[in-house]
Scaffold this active site. Sequence first.
Site, PDB file in Angstrom:
ATOM      1  N   GLN A  91       0.873  -1.176   0.000  1.00 39.30           N
ATOM      2  CA  GLN A  91       0.000   0.000   0.000  1.00 39.30           C
ATOM      3  C   GLN A  91       0.910   1.225   0.000  1.00 39.30           C
ATOM      4  OE1 GLN A  91      -2.581   0.210   3.422  1.00 39.30           O
ATOM      5  NE2 GLN A  91      -4.040   1.527   2.380  1.00 39.30           N
ATOM      6  N   VAL A  93       0.358   4.430  -0.454  1.00 39.81           N
ATOM      7  CA  VAL A  93      -0.164   5.574   0.297  1.00 39.81           C
ATOM      8  C   VAL A  93      -1.019   4.991   1.421  1.00 39.81           C
ATOM      9  CG1 VAL A  93      -1.641   7.627   0.210  1.00 39.81           C
ATOM     10  CG2 VAL A  93      -0.132   7.094  -1.712  1.00 39.81           C
ATOM     11  N   HIS A  97      -7.567   2.684  -0.628  1.00 47.59           N
ATOM     12  CA  HIS A  97      -7.879   2.983  -2.016  1.00 47.59           C
ATOM     13  C   HIS A  97      -8.068   1.676  -2.784  1.00 47.59           C
ATOM     14  CE1 HIS A  97      -3.452   2.891  -1.748  1.00 47.59           C
ATOM     15  NE2 HIS A  97      -3.447   2.491  -3.013  1.00 47.59           N
ATOM     16  N   HIS A  99      -8.046  -0.095  -6.505  1.00 44.66           N
ATOM     17  CA  HIS A  99      -7.542  -0.003  -7.874  1.00 44.66           C
ATOM     18  C   HIS A  99      -8.606  -0.537  -8.823  1.00 44.66           C
ATOM     19  CE1 HIS A  99      -3.231   0.547  -6.726  1.00 44.66           C
ATOM     20  NE2 HIS A  99      -3.662  -0.053  -5.625  1.00 44.66           N
TER      21      HIS A  99
END
Length: 137
Positions: A91, A93, A97, A99
């Site tokens: 990960q 960041v 999130h 993808h």
Amino acid sequence: MSACLFCAIASGSAPAFMVASCDSAVAFLDIRPVFKGHVLVAPRSHVVTLPDLPSSELAPYFGFVQTVARAVETGLSAGGTFVAINNKVSQSVPHLHTHVVPRTKGDGLRGFFWPRTKYESDDEARSYAEKIAAVMS
């Protein structure tokens, strides 16, 4: 959380090639895409991993991910999409999130080996974002 890049993108204080947004999340192009048109969907609230996302936010978040996946496929005339989440390991960041990667038969993606590519220019990146965004509006 001001040090978080994705929080900054969600608030509009950091640049991104935006695809779409809703009350609960934002969708923007990955700057190091697996394939051109690779979108990241991130919740507006700062959570690091999927287990950290409050259960009340699951349906709105994944409903938006589903809408983005549909738009990526339609807007880019893709054969399908690959949808994935990393939690902690890989990960890049530390903000949840998802993808959404456009796929075509024979595109060379195998298993979890994700070769990365680059957009030739900001104009090319913007054109991919606009194609997907057009389907979302």
